[in-house]
Scaffold this motif. Structure first.
Motif, PDB file in Angstrom:
ATOM      1  N   ALA A 141       0.811  -1.209   0.000  1.00  0.00           N
ATOM      2  CA  ALA A 141       0.000   0.000   0.000  1.00  0.00           C
ATOM      3  C   ALA A 141       0.844   1.258   0.000  1.00  0.00           C
ATOM      4  O   ALA A 141       0.432   2.280  -0.511  1.00  0.00           O
ATOM      5  N   TYR A 174     -10.614  -0.312   3.338  1.00  0.00           N
ATOM      6  CA  TYR A 174     -10.256  -1.733   3.290  1.00  0.00           C
ATOM      7  C   TYR A 174     -11.390  -2.558   3.866  1.00  0.00           C
ATOM      8  O   TYR A 174     -11.975  -2.171   4.861  1.00  0.00           O
ATOM      9  N   ASP A 211     -12.400  -2.976   0.649  1.00  0.00           N
ATOM     10  CA  ASP A 211     -12.868  -2.596  -0.684  1.00  0.00           C
ATOM     11  C   ASP A 211     -11.690  -2.218  -1.564  1.00  0.00           C
ATOM     12  O   ASP A 211     -10.637  -1.796  -1.076  1.00  0.00           O
ATOM     13  N   LYS A 212     -11.893  -2.337  -2.855  1.00  0.00           N
ATOM     14  CA  LYS A 212     -10.884  -1.959  -3.841  1.00  0.00           C
ATOM     15  C   LYS A 212     -11.420  -0.783  -4.639  1.00  0.00           C
ATOM     16  O   LYS A 212     -12.628  -0.662  -4.842  1.00  0.00           O
ATOM     17  N   TYR A 252      -6.906   5.678   0.473  1.00  0.00           N
ATOM     18  CA  TYR A 252      -7.177   4.320   0.946  1.00  0.00           C
ATOM     19  C   TYR A 252      -7.113   4.310   2.456  1.00  0.00           C
ATOM     20  O   TYR A 252      -6.116   4.737   3.048  1.00  0.00           O
TER      21      TYR A 252
END
Length: 139
Positions: free
Chosen positions: A17, A42, A44-45, A54
């Motif tokens: 990440a 997270y 999820d993308k 993110y």
């Protein structure tokens, strides 16, 4: 075999990440610009190729895949392991924040140490893969 140490910015799912880009700016984008970006949490993308923040939420299980393979092995391993963060962690390229407003270089906020010790003459017994993730105090 002696202990092999690999130092990285953040390597756990965090490891990838926080992978750094080649032409990174020494200053984070403005807080105003970052607040306009969508937050992907997270696990999820992100959808599509657009820019985003993110978020790794505090207390939520973060899974990491451990994969051992190679031609010298007759049996490998593929396991999922989990960890939990004590604080929210927001990531944008090489920048990190705990509140989504104040951004610093990720290396200044989180330190990662990944070490591997294989069984050998000097270290008989089981090997060890140790990932240590430590919060640093931002300046």
């Amino acid at each position: 075999m002696k202990r092999t140490v690999i130092r990285s910015v953040l390597a756990l799912g965090l490891v990838s990440a926080l992978a750094l880009g080649g032409c990174a700016s020494p200053f984070p984008p403005s807080a105003d610009a970052l607040t306009k970006l969508p937050v992907v949490t997270y696990p999820d993308k992100p959808a599509g190729k657009s820019d985003y923040i993110y978020k790794l939420p505090a207390g939520q299980r973060i899974d990491v895949r451990l994969l051992v393979d190679g031609s010298a092995l007759t049996m490998g391993a593929d396991q999922a392991i989990s960890a939990r963060l004590g604080r929210d962690l927001y990531l944008h390229k090489q920048w990190a924040s705990e509140d989504g407003r104040h951004w610093v270089d990720a290396k200044e906020l989180v330190g990662v140490n990944l070490s591997l010790r294989l069984p050998g003459y000097e270290t008989p017994g089981p090997g060890e893969l140790h990932l240590s993730v430590n919060r640093k105090m931002p300046r």
